[in-house]
Enzyme design. Structure first.
Site, PDB file in Angstrom:
ATOM      1  N   HIS A  58       5.146  -8.286  15.239  1.00  0.00           N
ATOM      2  CA  HIS A  58       4.905  -7.817  16.605  1.00  0.00           C
ATOM      3  C   HIS A  58       4.094  -6.524  16.583  1.00  0.00           C
ATOM      4  O   HIS A  58       4.070  -5.811  15.579  1.00  0.00           O
ATOM      5  CB  HIS A  58       6.237  -7.588  17.331  1.00  0.00           C
ATOM      6  CG  HIS A  58       7.112  -6.605  16.613  1.00  0.00           C
ATOM      7  ND1 HIS A  58       6.891  -5.247  16.671  1.00  0.00           N
ATOM      8  CD2 HIS A  58       8.166  -6.794  15.792  1.00  0.00           C
ATOM      9  CE1 HIS A  58       7.791  -4.649  15.919  1.00  0.00           C
ATOM     10  NE2 HIS A  58       8.574  -5.556  15.361  1.00  0.00           N
TER      11      HIS A  58
ATOM     12  N   ASP B 189       8.803  -7.207  10.543  1.00  0.00           N
ATOM     13  CA  ASP B 189       8.530  -6.696   9.186  1.00  0.00           C
ATOM     14  C   ASP B 189       9.451  -7.373   8.172  1.00  0.00           C
ATOM     15  O   ASP B 189       9.023  -7.703   7.060  1.00  0.00           O
ATOM     16  CB  ASP B 189       8.653  -5.161   9.124  1.00  0.00           C
ATOM     17  CG  ASP B 189       9.993  -4.632   9.607  1.00  0.00           C
ATOM     18  OD1 ASP B 189      10.812  -5.434  10.130  1.00  0.00           O
ATOM     19  OD2 ASP B 189      10.247  -3.425   9.484  1.00  0.00           O
TER      20      ASP B 189
END
Ligand SMILES: *[C@@H]1O[C@H](CO)[C@@H](O)[C@H](O)[C@H]1NC(C)=O
Ligand SMILES: *[C@@H]1O[C@H](CO)[C@@H](O)[C@H](O)[C@H]1NC(C)=O
Ligand SMILES: *[C@@H]1O[C@H](CO)[C@@H](O)[C@H](O)[C@H]1NC(C)=O
Length: 480
Positions: free
Chosen positions: A97, A379
């Site tokens: 994102h 992540d």
């Protein structure tokens, strides 16, 4: 005031450094890409770790700036580069994102004032921002698997909520989408003009920031797409492991990795003193401050050029930031060396790689569906993928990072297929563990699909333990 000036100076210096370094990197990259026979081991090596263009000893401010990924002039990228006799078959994109508001706040301080509404005449600008908002407001719940249909389609709070995507995050993915549009649609005609729902495979975790990032990318990729042709699947696991998430050995690796992380932290006296000092400033016990993961919030201040918070007892400052960021870099370095994270990653990334390989194989057998796959993730999704692929030199996934697999068909030998792997626009195909040695032995310009298939179906487990030959065995092995 003094802080402000020093902060700005540092920011300016770091920006200059980053600009110079990136320009140099691209300077090396461009000729390699345009040359038809551009298989030059030397240039390729330089792409990921260049002693000339990388600042020695990993400067924490420079690293933090790369992490912010502040939108600027259009990036150059290596996506879609292949010799003329190759035809693009399918594309598989994994994204993190975009820029988001912190997930934690620093106790007893005012949280940074960031506006999460989308405003066309506020930086960072994007010409498509208004049209994006207008298109999103026409979306309907029918395009989303539950519970995604209850999420807002774009960020909209005047004071961001925790974890909310910011305008920066939207712009980052509009840019990603446009870049992929230019390469894959305009140049390589990946999708037919009358594309339909089945040509796309879209999947996201259930956070508003991942859904909204995917929508921004999709809007850049397919401007004014028909909502009726869009269907987003929901993925509950950040590893995207679907029905194969149960894997006790993976968790054992993770526990050992966390223990390693803890011991490294204890050894860092400067870090401990820094946390102590910051805890004194905000007047909470050190433990409580550390639990609030202050670097997450400090990165938001840093990326948005908002000064760090102050209290009557003093200010959190750039020195604190640098100490914690430097420790993060140290931690990543040790993580690569100790290989516990690699064990976790191989098992964590297997299901999604397996799925990707299956999808590629269907396409090689003439399947015309799922030509463009998008996984909108975190992540903690991209990081294990990079590690599992052997891309250990790759940087920690920045905001709006993209990892892309391209599948190509050799027009001269239609039964032969090849893959390319790109991370943030850089061709890392020949850095992966399944193709690292390939170009030394073979004149083929791309990596054969078989290499990736063999890696996912077998060699991933060999790398873990030679006695396991499949995911189930490797996940349940005694005494790992
Ligand atoms: C899309 O166009 C192609 C070529 O014009 C045609 O063969 C195909 O049937 C069309 N598909 C749909 C779903 O309309
Ligand atoms: C950071 O903010 C200051 C004002 O607070 C402004 O003067 C400066 O231009 C900003 N820097 C950047 C890089 O946006
Ligand atoms: C991997 O893909 C195969 C199909 O090719 C499937 O049968 C198998 O269950 C998958 N394994 C995992 C762990 O997802």
């Amino acid at each position: 005031m003094l802080f402000r000036n020093r902060f700005l100076l540092l920011l300016a210096l770091a920006a200059l450094l980053a600009f110079l370094s990136l320009s140099l990197q691209f300077f090396h990259l461009t000729p390699v890409s345009s040359a038809k026979n551009g298989i030059n081991g030397k240039s390729r090596k330089r792409i990921m770790a260049d002693p000339v263009t990388e600042p020695p000893g990993a400067d924490p401010v420079y690293e933090a700036l790369l992490y912010c990924n502040i939108p600027s002039v259009a990036e150059r990228s290596m996506e879609g580069h292949a010799p003329h006799h190759f035809k693009l078959v399918s594309v598989h994109a994994f994204i993190r994102h975009g820029d988001r508001y912190p997930l934690y706040s620093i106790p007893k301080t005012k949280r940074p004032e960031i506006d999460c509404t989308l405003v066309a005449d506020r930086k960072p600008y994007h010409p498509k921002l208004e049209a994006f908002v207008s298109h999103m407001s026409k979306g309907s719940g029918a395009s989303f698997e539950s519970p995604l249909n209850s999420l807002p389609l774009y960020p909209n709070h005047p004071l961001c909520e925790m974890g909310e995507l910011t305008q920066t995050g939207v712009v980052q993915h509009l840019q990603n989408g446009q870049l992929l549009r230019d390469v894959y649609l305009k140049k390589h005609h990946l999708l037919p003009n009358n594309w339909s729902t089945a040509h796309l495979y879209l999947e996201t975790t259930g956070k508003s920031r991942t859904l909204q990032s995917a929508l921004a990318l999709l809007y850049g990729f397919l401007p004014d797409f028909d909502w009726k042709k869009i269907y987003f699947r929901h993925q509950p696991s950040t590893l995207f492991c679907s029905g194969s998430c149960y894997c006790p050995v993976r968790n054992q690796y993770l526990e050992k990795e966390q223990r390693r992380q803890y011991l490294l932290r204890l050894k860092n006296g400067l870090l401990e003193r820094t946390y102590g000092e910051m805890a004194r400033i905000v007047d909470v016990p050190t433990k409580q401050l550390r639990a609030a993961n202050p670097i997450d919030s400090m990165l938001c201040h840093f990326c948005h050029n908002v000064s760090f918070p102050c209290t009557r007892s003093g200010c959190i400052d750039m020195e604190h930031f640098k100490v914690i960021k430097t420790h993060q870099i140290e931690d990543e370095r040790e993580r690569r060396e100790k290989k516990l994270y690699l064990g976790y990653s191989l098992l964590g990334a297997h299901p999604i790689l397996n799925q990707t390989v299956d999808r590629m194989q269907r396409a090689t057998e003439g399947g015309k569906e799922e030509l463009f796959t998008l996984y909108s993730a975190h992540d903690v999704t991209l990081s294990p993928l990079l590690s599992a692929l052997g891309l250990s030199e790759a940087r920690f996934p920045r905001f709006a990072a993209r990892l892309i697999f391209e599948l190509w068909q050799d027009r001269e030998k239609p039964s032969e297929h090849a893959v390319r792997v790109l991370y943030n626009g850089v061709d890392v195909t020949f850095h992966t563990s399944f193709c690292r040695d390939h170009h030394r032995r073979s004149p083929k310009p791309l990596c054969p699909l078989e290499n990736l298939v063999r890696f996912v179906k077998r060699d991933m487990f060999v790398a873990l333990d030679s006695s396991s030959t499949n995911y189930f065995e490797a996940c349940h092995r005694e005494g790992a």
